[in-house]
Write a protein that holds these residues in place. Structure first.
Motif, short mmCIF file in Angstrom:
data_model
loop_
_atom_site.label_atom_id
_atom_site.label_comp_id
_atom_site.label_asym_id
_atom_site.label_seq_id
_atom_site.Cartn_x
_atom_site.Cartn_y
_atom_site.Cartn_z
N HIS A 122 -24.57 -66.88 20.92
CA HIS A 122 -23.49 -66.73 19.94
C HIS A 122 -22.23 -67.42 20.45
CE1 HIS A 122 -25.24 -63.42 17.37
NE2 HIS A 122 -26.08 -63.41 18.39
N LEU A 123 -21.53 -68.11 19.54
CA LEU A 123 -20.19 -68.65 19.82
C LEU A 123 -19.20 -67.92 18.95
CD1 LEU A 123 -20.74 -72.53 20.01
CD2 LEU A 123 -20.98 -70.82 21.82
N ASP A 124 -18.40 -67.06 19.57
CA ASP A 124 -17.30 -66.41 18.85
C ASP A 124 -16.09 -67.31 19.02
OD1 ASP A 124 -19.11 -64.38 18.55
OD2 ASP A 124 -18.18 -63.04 20.02
N TYR A 125 -15.73 -68.04 17.97
CA TYR A 125 -14.67 -69.04 18.11
C TYR A 125 -13.80 -69.06 16.87
CZ TYR A 125 -12.31 -73.50 18.89
OH TYR A 125 -11.36 -74.47 19.05
N THR A 126 -12.50 -68.96 17.09
CA THR A 126 -11.51 -69.07 16.01
C THR A 126 -10.50 -70.14 16.40
OG1 THR A 126 -11.75 -66.72 15.46
CG2 THR A 126 -9.78 -67.84 14.65
N LEU A 127 -10.26 -71.08 15.50
CA LEU A 127 -9.29 -72.13 15.77
C LEU A 127 -7.91 -71.56 16.06
CD1 LEU A 127 -10.13 -74.84 13.08
CD2 LEU A 127 -10.28 -75.13 15.55
N ASN A 128 -7.16 -72.24 16.94
CA ASN A 128 -5.76 -71.89 17.15
C ASN A 128 -4.95 -73.17 17.27
OD1 ASN A 128 -5.99 -72.81 19.93
ND2 ASN A 128 -6.85 -70.81 20.46
N ASN A 129 -3.64 -73.03 17.37
CA ASN A 129 -2.74 -74.19 17.46
C ASN A 129 -2.94 -75.14 16.28
OD1 ASN A 129 -0.63 -75.51 18.83
ND2 ASN A 129 -2.04 -76.86 19.91
N THR A 130 -3.19 -74.57 15.12
CA THR A 130 -3.57 -75.38 13.95
C THR A 130 -2.39 -76.14 13.34
OG1 THR A 130 -3.30 -73.42 12.54
CG2 THR A 130 -5.51 -73.90 13.36
N GLU A 131 -1.17 -75.63 13.49
CA GLU A 131 -0.03 -76.31 12.88
C GLU A 131 0.16 -77.70 13.48
OE1 GLU A 131 4.80 -75.75 12.17
OE2 GLU A 131 3.57 -74.02 12.74
N ALA A 132 -0.02 -77.80 14.80
CA ALA A 132 0.12 -79.11 15.46
C ALA A 132 -0.95 -80.08 14.97
CB ALA A 132 0.03 -78.94 16.97
N ALA A 133 -2.18 -79.58 14.79
CA ALA A 133 -3.26 -80.45 14.33
C ALA A 133 -3.01 -80.94 12.91
CB ALA A 133 -4.59 -79.70 14.40
N GLN A 134 -2.58 -80.06 12.04
CA GLN A 134 -2.30 -80.46 10.66
C GLN A 134 -1.16 -81.46 10.60
OE1 GLN A 134 -4.01 -79.82 7.96
NE2 GLN A 134 -5.45 -78.37 8.89
N ARG A 135 -0.18 -81.28 11.46
CA ARG A 135 0.94 -82.22 11.48
C ARG A 135 0.47 -83.60 11.92
NH1 ARG A 135 6.62 -81.30 11.62
NH2 ARG A 135 7.76 -83.15 12.34
#
Length: 523
Positions: free
Chosen positions: A409-422
């Motif tokens: 299992h990979l329990d994974y939630t994206l973070n630091n998403t604002e920088a990526a969208q920018r």
């Protein structure tokens, strides 16, 4: 049938950027080395260069299934071959920036400092670039760290259409640079060049062995050494310890259906960050009830894989470049004036081919892409330039590898998403502004998919971080586990934080560094 096999000085599990490089470094010691690879040699066949086979049918990815945090099954985009995932990588080989080794404040949180710094890795980066045939030039990238020696090979030239795009980006005030690439290319004498600058590089196996991968550059040069034994189709199931729990006494391995117990003075796990953590977790025993070397409860935690997007810019004029993956941009790596936080890196993908489009279109566009006639797909492909955007994700203890029964299992939630969208929006605006005007710049899945999903694990790292404190780390600074004296992990697992550049060169450099340590220990 269980077979007790010979004892070795060192066993290395895995042949990718970490394991393959480590085997190469240790082979000259004359020590008795066993290298175990769960896959086989990737076949050399015409399908190596088939977009439909590689992208639509995923011919060279495993058929196994892993599970996400909601228990939903997915097929990971990973391959089990001699050479590991380097057989399918795009061979972009970059050093971490000097500041990447320090604590960095991001919009989404903190990227912790490494206890070793850039200067500790710099000599090994130099060796890694030589070993893996890196082509680039110093001085174009304003974020490039200091170097003790120039790149071993000149940069891969831009073909005319890509040069026009690079010039256009430069006219806007940015600093495009030649992407550092590991390739066996001789542009001064193509009659003596293994690489032919084909249009099937990024994400494909190389039929002519001109990509600098761990099989070609590390394993093949040593496979005939009398002190090196390479076993393929050898899947390690579990590591066994002695009564104290402080020493690995047996490596339980399924070799073509027969069960073997191998033993060695030193055992090195180099299966990739996800599978290495899974192996340790599957190796629980009375002394290690939560998984091997897991007294810190950190094994499997802090999984990172970057936030990744692919943009396809569609231009008025056909793009005639046969080998497109030559441009990179780090102008936004540390942010911009009104956003003083790291945003990440931009680089070319390989060529966009018509047969990629149905298999790689974003979910909402896939049904329409499959309805486009073949002529239309070729019209789109020949006017396209692919761009790969990657932003650092941050270590999070809840982003983790878990093993439940026989399921990974990979329990994974994206973070630091604002920088990526920018970064996505910023690069879209750049593409629309360059003199060679884009008709459209649409998000488009390419190597592997748009807003790259969980199954894309090419840039996996973390899960067994290194550090001097056994309470907060799995490995010491030489990548030996704190809990087991003769057990090392030498792949991307050791990263305490991720960065915005590709991790492979750092994995290679670290394997060379740990190789020097192990050579001394084996004496």
């Amino acid at each position: 049938m269980i077979t007790k096999s010979d004892r070795y000085d060192i066993i290395i599990i895995g042949t990718g950027a970490g394991g393959g490089t480590l085997a190469y470094r240790l082979a000259p010691t004359g020590k008795k080395i066993l290298v175990l690879e769960r896959g086989d040699f990737l076949p050399r066949e015409k399908e190596n260069w088939s977009a439909s086979e590689v992208y639509q049918k995923e011919r060279y990815h495993t058929d196994e299934h892993w599970y996400d945090k909601d228990g939903k099954a997915f097929r990971p985009q990973t391959g089990y071959w001699v050479g590991g995932n380097t057989k399918l990588y795009g061979s972009a080989l970059l050093r971490l920036r000097e500041r990447d080794f320090e604590q960095v404040i991001h919009k989404g949180g903190i990227s912790p400092a490494w206890e070793l710094k850039y200067q500790d890795f710099e000599p090994y980066y130099t060796q890694a670039e030589k070993l893996y045939d890196v082509h680039a030039i110093q001085g174009e990238d304003p974020t490039d760290p200091p170097r003790s020696e120039p790149y071993p090979y000149p940069p891969i030239s831009h073909e005319p259409d890509m040069q026009e795009i690079s010039d256009g980006i430069k006219e806007l005030g940015y600093y495009p640079f030649h992407l550092p690439m590991g390739m066996k290319l001789n542009e001064l004498d193509f009659t003596n060049s293994p690489c032919i600058r084909c249009n099937t590089h990024d994400g494909y196996p190389c039929l002519v062995h001109a990509k600098a991968d761990a099989e070609v550059n590390a394993i093949r040069p040593i496979r005939d050494n009398s002190n090196v034994t390479l076993l393929t189709k050898a899947k390690v199931l579990k590591l066994h310890t002695n009564e104290s729990g402080r020493e690995i006494t047996a490596v339980e391995t399924d070799v073509n259906g027969d069960l073997h117990h191998f033993s060695a003075d030193i055992v090195v796990v180099a299966c990739g960050a996800i599978n290495s953590a899974a192996l340790l977790l599957r190796s629980e025993d009375d002394k290690h009830p939560n998984g091997l070397a897991n007294s810190s409860d950190q094994v499997g935690r802090n999984l990172m894989k970057q936030q990744e997007f692919a943009l396809l810019s569609i231009h008025f004029e056909p793009n005639k470049a046969n080998f497109q993956k030559t441009i990179a941009i780090n102008d936004f790596y540390w942010g911009e004036p009104d956003f003083p936080y790291p945003m990440g890196m931009v680089q070319n993908t390989g060529n966009v081919l018509a047969d990629m489009i149905p298999g790689e279109a974003p979910p909402l566009l896939a049904p329409f892409a499959k309805l486009i006639p073949e002529f239309g797909l070729h019209q789109i492909a020949e006017r396209s330039v692919g761009w790969w955007l990657q932003t650092e994700d941050l270590p999070d203890a809840n982003n983790r590898v878990r093993v439940v029964g026989d399921k990974l299992h990979l329990d994974y939630t994206l973070n630091n998403t604002e920088a990526a969208q920018r970064l996505v929006h910023r690069w879209t605006s750049v593409m629309k502004s360059i003199p060679r005007k884009a008709m459209h710049v649409i998000p488009f899945g390419l190597y592997p998919r748009n807003e790259i999903p969980l199954e894309a694990v090419a840039h996996q790292c973390g899960t067994c971080r290194f550090g001097s404190d056994p309470k907060t780390s799995v490995l010491d600074l030489n990548c030996r586990t704190h809990d087991v004296d003769n057990l090392y992990v030498v792949d991307s697992s050791f990263f305490p934080s991720n960065t915005g550049v590709n991790p492979t060169l750092t994995i290679i450099a670290n394997a060379l560094r740990v190789g020097d340590h192990l050579a001394q220990r084996l004496k």
